[in-house]
Design a protein around this motif. Structure first.
Motif, short mmCIF file in Angstrom:
data_model
loop_
_atom_site.label_atom_id
_atom_site.label_comp_id
_atom_site.label_asym_id
_atom_site.label_seq_id
_atom_site.Cartn_x
_atom_site.Cartn_y
_atom_site.Cartn_z
N CYS A 36 0.42 -1.24 0.05
CA CYS A 36 0.33 -0.16 -0.03
C CYS A 36 1.07 1.68 0.33
O CYS A 36 1.74 1.58 0.81
CB CYS A 36 -0.69 -0.05 1.38
N LEU A 37 0.55 2.46 -1.11
CA LEU A 37 1.02 3.49 -0.52
C LEU A 37 1.10 3.67 0.75
O LEU A 37 -0.10 3.89 1.34
CB LEU A 37 0.40 4.94 -1.52
N PRO A 38 2.10 5.41 1.33
CA PRO A 38 2.51 5.40 3.34
C PRO A 38 1.29 6.09 2.84
O PRO A 38 0.50 6.33 1.70
CB PRO A 38 3.90 5.49 2.64
N GLY A 39 0.62 6.94 4.14
CA GLY A 39 -0.20 7.73 4.49
C GLY A 39 0.38 9.10 4.37
O GLY A 39 1.69 9.07 3.60
N ILE A 40 -0.19 10.19 4.58
CA ILE A 40 0.47 11.59 4.14
C ILE A 40 1.47 11.70 5.11
O ILE A 40 1.36 11.37 6.13
CB ILE A 40 -0.81 12.57 4.31
N SER A 266 -13.27 6.46 -3.80
CA SER A 266 -12.03 7.81 -3.94
C SER A 266 -12.08 8.54 -3.57
O SER A 266 -10.70 9.48 -3.20
CB SER A 266 -12.43 7.49 -5.14
N SER A 267 -13.25 9.19 -2.58
CA SER A 267 -12.92 11.11 -2.29
C SER A 267 -12.28 10.87 -0.41
O SER A 267 -12.21 12.13 -0.05
CB SER A 267 -14.02 11.24 -2.79
N ASP A 268 -11.09 9.91 -0.29
CA ASP A 268 -10.88 10.08 1.54
C ASP A 268 -9.42 11.28 1.30
O ASP A 268 -8.96 11.57 0.33
CB ASP A 268 -10.95 8.95 1.85
N PRO A 269 -9.36 11.64 2.09
CA PRO A 269 -7.97 12.89 2.23
C PRO A 269 -6.32 12.14 1.95
O PRO A 269 -5.87 12.67 1.44
CB PRO A 269 -7.67 13.06 3.91
N GLU A 270 -6.32 10.42 2.13
CA GLU A 270 -4.93 9.89 1.80
C GLU A 270 -4.78 9.93 0.62
O GLU A 270 -4.18 10.00 -0.52
CB GLU A 270 -4.79 8.73 2.32
N THR A 271 -6.46 9.44 0.05
CA THR A 271 -6.45 8.78 -1.28
C THR A 271 -5.92 10.22 -2.35
O THR A 271 -5.32 9.95 -3.44
CB THR A 271 -7.50 8.04 -1.62
N LEU A 272 -6.93 11.20 -2.37
CA LEU A 272 -6.73 12.33 -2.58
C LEU A 272 -5.15 13.34 -2.69
O LEU A 272 -4.71 13.39 -3.31
CB LEU A 272 -7.79 13.33 -2.32
N TYR A 273 -4.60 12.84 -1.79
CA TYR A 273 -3.62 13.38 -1.15
C TYR A 273 -2.33 12.91 -2.01
O TYR A 273 -1.34 13.47 -3.09
CB TYR A 273 -2.65 13.23 0.39
N TRP A 274 -3.24 11.57 -2.52
CA TRP A 274 -2.08 10.46 -3.54
C TRP A 274 -2.62 10.63 -5.24
O TRP A 274 -2.20 10.73 -5.69
CB TRP A 274 -1.45 9.05 -3.54
N GLU A 275 -3.67 11.26 -5.22
CA GLU A 275 -3.85 11.63 -6.34
C GLU A 275 -3.28 12.86 -7.54
O GLU A 275 -2.95 13.13 -8.42
CB GLU A 275 -5.58 11.95 -6.61
N GLY A 276 -3.01 13.58 -5.98
CA GLY A 276 -2.19 14.78 -6.67
C GLY A 276 -0.67 15.02 -6.54
O GLY A 276 -0.12 16.06 -7.19
N GLN A 277 -0.10 13.95 -5.90
CA GLN A 277 1.82 13.41 -6.71
C GLN A 277 2.26 13.56 -7.46
O GLN A 277 2.69 14.19 -7.65
CB GLN A 277 2.02 12.81 -5.26
#
Length: 293
Positions: A36-40, A266-277
């Protein structure tokens, strides 16, 4: 990127040993096939966390520049200070998004007084009035973006929310999307800023400002930046769909249940953080780290 390179992040792997029925996966775990991708990222000091936030902010502006969201002196990002949450960082007035660096940002308080950072330039008064209202009303919001992007401005002329036409639009399902229909001209009064802040609501992530542009928020710069790019593209798709429908083609909407399911996964803070990376990391690559200065 600095947040990924400098942090050692803990990841849980015990879910691999549990049955699918017992292990409730997060949206980030669901989208990650394998590790899994790491957290924020979280930094050990306020100073380090602040520097990382400002670097992310500079990269977000450069993303907006590359995607042609610039419009004279219009447009701003604000980010709540990690140590003093009643203050926030914003961009200097009349500096092109594409050249902004961490050291260019201005720290302002809720009274509108610049109290730190770059004191050589003023902040955007309209931006302060909008963003201060949002930060006051929404303690969960750490970052907010406003742009005059081309398709966002075009769609804003209708004063309508985006329809659930695409998977991406479903990231703004339900109360996550708002429309501000009371356009009163350039925002130069506290009352107008407060009305915009109130229109976003308690759960809003993105808002169409009628006859104006787009506004997005998030718990990270990356989230708010990604939602802006997503919303601008959704406006473009909506306009294309409207043109096709005007010529006789029928629009097919995403079913309510499917839109809700997409949003929830799809729209939780961790997923959306990674969407922007990916966009932010690309900017760090092409500017060769210039944004950190």
């Amino acid at each position: 990127m600095s947040g990924i390179q400098t942090e050692t992040l803990n990841m849980t792997s015990n879910t691999k040993q549990e049955s699918p029925e017992k292990a409730a996966k997060t949206p980030l775990q669901l989208i990650s096939q394998g590790v899994c991708l790491p957290g924020i990222p979280r930094h050990p000091t306020f100073t380090a966390q602040r520097q990382w936030i400002l670097e992310q902010m500079a990269l977000a502006f450069r993303v907006f520049a590359r995607k042609d969201y610039t419009d004279g002196m219009a447009g701003h990002i604000s980010v709540r200070d990690p140590e003093n949450p009643h203050t926030f960082w914003t961009n200097p007035l009349a500096v092109h998004f594409g050249v902004l660096k961490a050291s260019d940002m201005i720290l302002v308080n809720y009274e509108g007084m610049p109290i730190g950072g770059n004191m050589r330039r003023p902040a955007n008064a309209a931006g302060f009035l909008i963003h201060s209202a949002v930060h006051k009303a929404r303690p969960d919001v750490d970052a907010a973006c406003h742009t005059h992007s081309p398709h966002g401005m075009a769609w804003s002329a209708f004063g309508r929310p985006l329809e659930m036409l695409t998977q991406d639009a479903a990231y703004l399902y339900g109360d996550a999307q708002a429309v501000y229909q009371d356009f009163g001209g350039v925002v130069l009064t506290e009352e107008e800023g407060n009305r915009i802040g109130a229109a976003l609501g308690a759960k809003g992530k993105g808002m169409v400002l009628q006859n104006h542009g787009l506004f997005t928020v998030g718990s990270t710069v990356s989230e708010a930046c990604f939602l802006m790019t997503l919303m601008e593209r959704a406006c473009q798709c909506q306009l294309l769909a409207e043109a096709a429908a005007a010529n006789g083609l029928q629009k097919v909407f995403i079913p309510e249940e499917s839109a809700k399911y997409t949003f929830e996964n799809s729209s939780d803070p961790e997923t959306l953080y990674w969407e922007g990376q990916p966009d932010l990391e690309f900017e760090a690559y092409i500017c060769k780290g210039e944004h950190r200065n």
